[in-house]
Design a protein around this motif. Structure first.
Motif, PDB file in Angstrom:
ATOM      1  N   VAL A  17     -62.761 -25.595 -45.516  1.00 22.32           N
ATOM      2  CA  VAL A  17     -61.514 -26.353 -45.376  1.00 22.32           C
ATOM      3  C   VAL A  17     -60.864 -26.670 -46.726  1.00 22.32           C
ATOM      4  CG1 VAL A  17     -62.219 -27.312 -43.153  1.00 22.32           C
ATOM      5  CG2 VAL A  17     -62.677 -28.612 -45.247  1.00 22.32           C
ATOM      6  N   THR A  18     -61.576 -26.435 -47.795  1.00 21.78           N
ATOM      7  CA  THR A  18     -61.001 -26.619 -49.133  1.00 21.78           C
ATOM      8  C   THR A  18     -61.863 -25.872 -50.146  1.00 21.78           C
ATOM      9  OG1 THR A  18     -60.427 -28.197 -50.871  1.00 21.78           O
ATOM     10  CG2 THR A  18     -62.286 -28.801 -49.498  1.00 21.78           C
ATOM     11  N   ASP A  19     -61.252 -25.401 -51.226  1.00 23.33           N
ATOM     12  CA  ASP A  19     -62.060 -24.795 -52.292  1.00 23.33           C
ATOM     13  C   ASP A  19     -62.314 -25.807 -53.407  1.00 23.33           C
ATOM     14  OD1 ASP A  19     -59.326 -24.771 -53.037  1.00 23.33           O
ATOM     15  OD2 ASP A  19     -59.715 -23.230 -54.539  1.00 23.33           O
ATOM     16  N   ARG A  20     -61.723 -26.998 -53.258  1.00 18.70           N
ATOM     17  CA  ARG A  20     -61.866 -28.016 -54.313  1.00 18.70           C
ATOM     18  C   ARG A  20     -63.165 -28.786 -54.165  1.00 18.70           C
ATOM     19  NH1 ARG A  20     -56.326 -29.154 -56.417  1.00 18.70           N
ATOM     20  NH2 ARG A  20     -55.256 -27.358 -55.548  1.00 18.70           N
ATOM     21  N   CYS A  21     -63.600 -29.375 -55.270  1.00 17.57           N
ATOM     22  CA  CYS A  21     -64.842 -30.140 -55.228  1.00 17.57           C
ATOM     23  C   CYS A  21     -64.843 -31.190 -56.322  1.00 17.57           C
ATOM     24  CB  CYS A  21     -66.034 -29.208 -55.393  1.00 17.57           C
ATOM     25  SG  CYS A  21     -67.588 -30.054 -55.060  1.00 17.57           S
ATOM     26  N   ASP A  22     -65.534 -32.301 -56.055  1.00 15.02           N
ATOM     27  CA  ASP A  22     -65.659 -33.360 -57.062  1.00 15.02           C
ATOM     28  C   ASP A  22     -66.867 -33.134 -57.967  1.00 15.02           C
ATOM     29  OD1 ASP A  22     -67.265 -33.762 -54.813  1.00 15.02           O
ATOM     30  OD2 ASP A  22     -67.306 -35.937 -55.063  1.00 15.02           O
ATOM     31  N   LEU A  23     -67.717 -32.162 -57.633  1.00 12.99           N
ATOM     32  CA  LEU A  23     -68.825 -31.804 -58.514  1.00 12.99           C
ATOM     33  C   LEU A  23     -68.572 -30.416 -59.094  1.00 12.99           C
ATOM     34  CD1 LEU A  23     -71.933 -33.010 -56.426  1.00 12.99           C
ATOM     35  CD2 LEU A  23     -70.516 -34.319 -58.010  1.00 12.99           C
ATOM     36  N   ARG A  24     -69.396 -30.021 -60.037  1.00 11.67           N
ATOM     37  CA  ARG A  24     -69.271 -28.687 -60.644  1.00 11.67           C
ATOM     38  C   ARG A  24     -70.664 -28.104 -60.819  1.00 11.67           C
ATOM     39  NH1 ARG A  24     -64.862 -29.779 -59.784  1.00 11.67           N
ATOM     40  NH2 ARG A  24     -62.946 -29.572 -61.007  1.00 11.67           N
ATOM     41  N   CYS A  25     -71.388 -27.940 -59.729  1.00 13.11           N
ATOM     42  CA  CYS A  25     -72.761 -27.434 -59.848  1.00 13.11           C
ATOM     43  C   CYS A  25     -72.739 -26.138 -60.654  1.00 13.11           C
ATOM     44  CB  CYS A  25     -73.362 -27.215 -58.477  1.00 13.11           C
ATOM     45  SG  CYS A  25     -73.308 -28.722 -57.501  1.00 13.11           S
ATOM     46  N   THR A  26     -73.611 -26.059 -61.633  1.00 13.54           N
ATOM     47  CA  THR A  26     -73.504 -24.959 -62.603  1.00 13.54           C
ATOM     48  C   THR A  26     -73.666 -23.591 -61.950  1.00 13.54           C
ATOM     49  OG1 THR A  26     -75.813 -25.333 -63.120  1.00 13.54           O
ATOM     50  CG2 THR A  26     -74.213 -26.279 -64.633  1.00 13.54           C
ATOM     51  N   ASN A  45     -71.748 -32.327 -50.153  1.00 11.14           N
ATOM     52  CA  ASN A  45     -72.551 -32.743 -51.297  1.00 11.14           C
ATOM     53  C   ASN A  45     -72.928 -34.220 -51.195  1.00 11.14           C
ATOM     54  OD1 ASN A  45     -70.347 -34.296 -52.234  1.00 11.14           O
ATOM     55  ND2 ASN A  45     -69.624 -32.639 -53.573  1.00 11.14           N
ATOM     56  N   GLY A  46     -72.393 -34.918 -50.224  1.00 13.60           N
ATOM     57  CA  GLY A  46     -72.830 -36.274 -49.926  1.00 13.60           C
ATOM     58  C   GLY A  46     -72.152 -37.377 -50.715  1.00 13.60           C
ATOM     59  N   THR A  47     -71.332 -37.026 -51.713  1.00  8.10           N
ATOM     60  CA  THR A  47     -70.803 -38.093 -52.578  1.00  8.10           C
ATOM     61  C   THR A  47     -69.897 -39.061 -51.817  1.00  8.10           C
ATOM     62  OG1 THR A  47     -68.929 -36.736 -53.284  1.00  8.10           O
ATOM     63  CG2 THR A  47     -70.876 -36.701 -54.711  1.00  8.10           C
ATOM     64  N   ARG A  48     -69.285 -38.569 -50.719  1.00  3.04           N
ATOM     65  CA  ARG A  48     -68.380 -39.459 -49.979  1.00  3.04           C
ATOM     66  C   ARG A  48     -68.877 -39.746 -48.563  1.00  3.04           C
ATOM     67  NH1 ARG A  48     -62.311 -38.062 -50.967  1.00  3.04           N
ATOM     68  NH2 ARG A  48     -62.162 -40.201 -50.258  1.00  3.04           N
TER      69      ARG A  48
END
Ligand code: SAM
Ligand code: SF4
Length: 333
Positions: free
Chosen positions: A21-30, A102-105
Motif C-alpha cells: 500500500v506504500t513504498d515509504r517507510c519510517d525505518l531504513r533497514c540496511t 515494522n511495529g513502530t506505529r
C-alpha cells in the motif's frame, strides 16, 4: 455465473494476495533500502479506491487471504480506511485480512485494526538490542516497536515475529530472540536475506544460510520437525526447551515454489507473479481503462498464464548485483 478462480499454468490455485500500500517507510533497514531511498511520487501510487476495487476483484476470483504490506503499511494515512473497507468482506469471500508491519506505529493502530476484523499481524523484529536495532534500521525505534507488540497483544491480535538472519549482525542473538519470543508465547520465523534492490552494502557480507543457523541452534536446543503449515513457504520445528514453534523461510537454500498460492501487487499496481521474477502485469492501467472490470479480468488471466514455476534467486558471490533491481519495499515483503 461466478467469475473463474485464479489457476496458473501449473495448476496452482491463487488464493493469497499480498498488496503493497506504500513504498515509504519510517525505518531504513540496511538490507532493505538505502538511507536516501527515492520514493514514488504520490500520483503514481494506487488510490484508496483503486486498492479497494483491486482487492474486491481478487476476492471475486477466489482470493481468501489478503496481506497488506509495503514499505510500512501503517505509515499510509488512509490505511485504516482500507482495512475497514476490506474488513467488511470478512466472512463474505475473504477469510483473513492481515498485515506485515515494522511495529513502530502499532501502539496507535492495534485497537482500530482489531475492530476492523484483523486478528493477526506479522511484526518484523531482527534484534532486541537497542544499539543493534539503531544501526540496522538506522533509526532508534526499538522501544516503539516493543510497545507496539505489547499493544497489539493487549488489543487481542495474534503477533508473529519475522527475523532476517544476518551474519555478524544478529547471528549471535538468534537463540536469545527465540527464547524471548517463545517466553511471550509468540511464534518466530527466520528468513534468509534476499538479493532485492541495490542497498549501500553488499548483502553477501551478511548473508547467513539458515542451514548454518539451524545447525548452530541444534547445539543449544532440541529441534523436532513440526508438520504445521501456515499456507506459506515456512517450514517449522518445535523447540523442546522453550515449548514454542520456530519457522524457517529459506528462499536460497531450498526452493519452496511448488505449492505457491500467491501473487503480489506493488504500490503502483504492478502485479508480480513471483517475488523473485520479472513477470508482471499492469493492473493500474486496467483499473484506469474505460471498462475496468473487463480489463482487470483480462489482466488477471494474463497473470495466470505468465506465473513462473519457480524463482531463480542466487546469492553466492561477493559484489554480485542484486538478482532484481526492485526493492522488497516496492513489491511488498
Ligand atoms: N515495513 C514492514 C516490515 O518491515 O515488516 C513491511 C514491509 S518489509 C519489506 C517486509 C519484510 O521483508 C520484513 O520482515 C523485512 O525484514 C523483509 N525484508 C526486506 N528486505 C528484505 C531482503 N532483501 N531479504 C529478506 N527479507 C527482506
Ligand atoms: Fe521499512 Fe520494512 Fe524495509 Fe525495514 S524492512 S526499511 S521497516 S520496509
Amino acid at each position: 455465473m461466478s467469475p473463474a478462480p485464479l489457476i496458473d499454468q501449473f495448476q496452482r490455485r491463487i488464493t493469497y494476495l499480498r498488496l503493497s500500500v506504500t513504498d515509504r517507510c519510517d525505518l531504513r533497514c540496511t538490507y532493505c533500502m538505502p538511507e536516501r531511498q527515492r520514493f514514488l511520487p504520490k500520483a503514481e501510487v494506487l488510490s484508496l479506491e483503486e486498492l479497494h476495487r483491486l482487492a474486491l476483484g481478487f476476492i471475486a476470483r477466489g482470493v481468501t487471504k489478503i496481506r497488506l504490506t509495503g514499505g510500512e503499511p501503517l505509515g499510509r494515512r488512509d490505511m485504516i480506511e482500507l482495512v475497514q473497507a476490506l474488513g467488511r468482506k470478512l466472512g463474505d469471500g475473504l477469510e483473513e485480512l492481515t498485515l506485515t508491519t515494522n511495529g513502530t506505529r502499532l501502539a496507535e493502530f492495534a485497537a482500530p485494526l482489531f475492530e476492523a476484523g484483523v486478528r493477526r499481524v506479522n511484526v518484523s523484529l531482527d534484534t532486541l538490542d537497542r544499539d543493534t536495532f539503531t544501526r540496522l534500521a538506522r533509526r532508534d525505534q526499538l522501544p516503539a516497536v516493543l510497545e507496539g507488540i505489547a499493544a497489539a497483544r493487549a488489543a487481542g491480535l495474534a503477533v508473529k515475529l519475522n527475523t532476517v538472519a544476518l551474519k555478524g549482525v544478529n547471528e549471535d542473538e538468534i537463540p536469545a530472540l527465540i527464547a524471548w519470543a517463545h517466553g511471550q508465547g509468540l511464534e518466530l520465523t527466520l528468513i534468509e536475506v534476499m538479493p532485492l534492490g541495490e542497498v549501500e552494502e553488499d548483502r553477501f557480507d551478511h548473508y547467513l544460510p539458515l542451514t548454518t543457523v539451524r545447525a548452530a541452534l541444534e547445539q543449544r536446543f532440541t529441534l523436532t520437525d513440526d508438520p504445521h503449515r501456515s499456507g506459506g513457504p515456512a517450514r517449522y520445528v518445535r523447540v523442546a526447551e522453550t515449548g514454542g514453534r520456530l519457522g524457517f523461510i529459506t528462499p536460497l537454500t531450498s526452493n519452496f515454489c511448488d505449492g505457491c498460492n500467491r501473487v503480489r501487487i506493488t504500490t503502483t499496481g504492478q502485479l508480480y507473479a513471483c517475488l523473485g521474477g520479472t513477470e508482471q502485469v499492469d493492473l493500474r492501467a486496467a483499473l484506469r481503462a474505460p471498462d475496468p472490470d473487463t480489463a482487470l479480468a483480462e489482466a488477471l488471466d494474463t497473470a495466470m498464464r505468465i506465473k513462473p514455476l519457480r524463482h531463480h534467486f542466487r546469492i553466492d558471490a561477493a559484489g554480485q548485483a542484486p538478482a532484481l533491481a526492485r526493492h522488497m519495499s516496492v513489491t511488498g515483503g
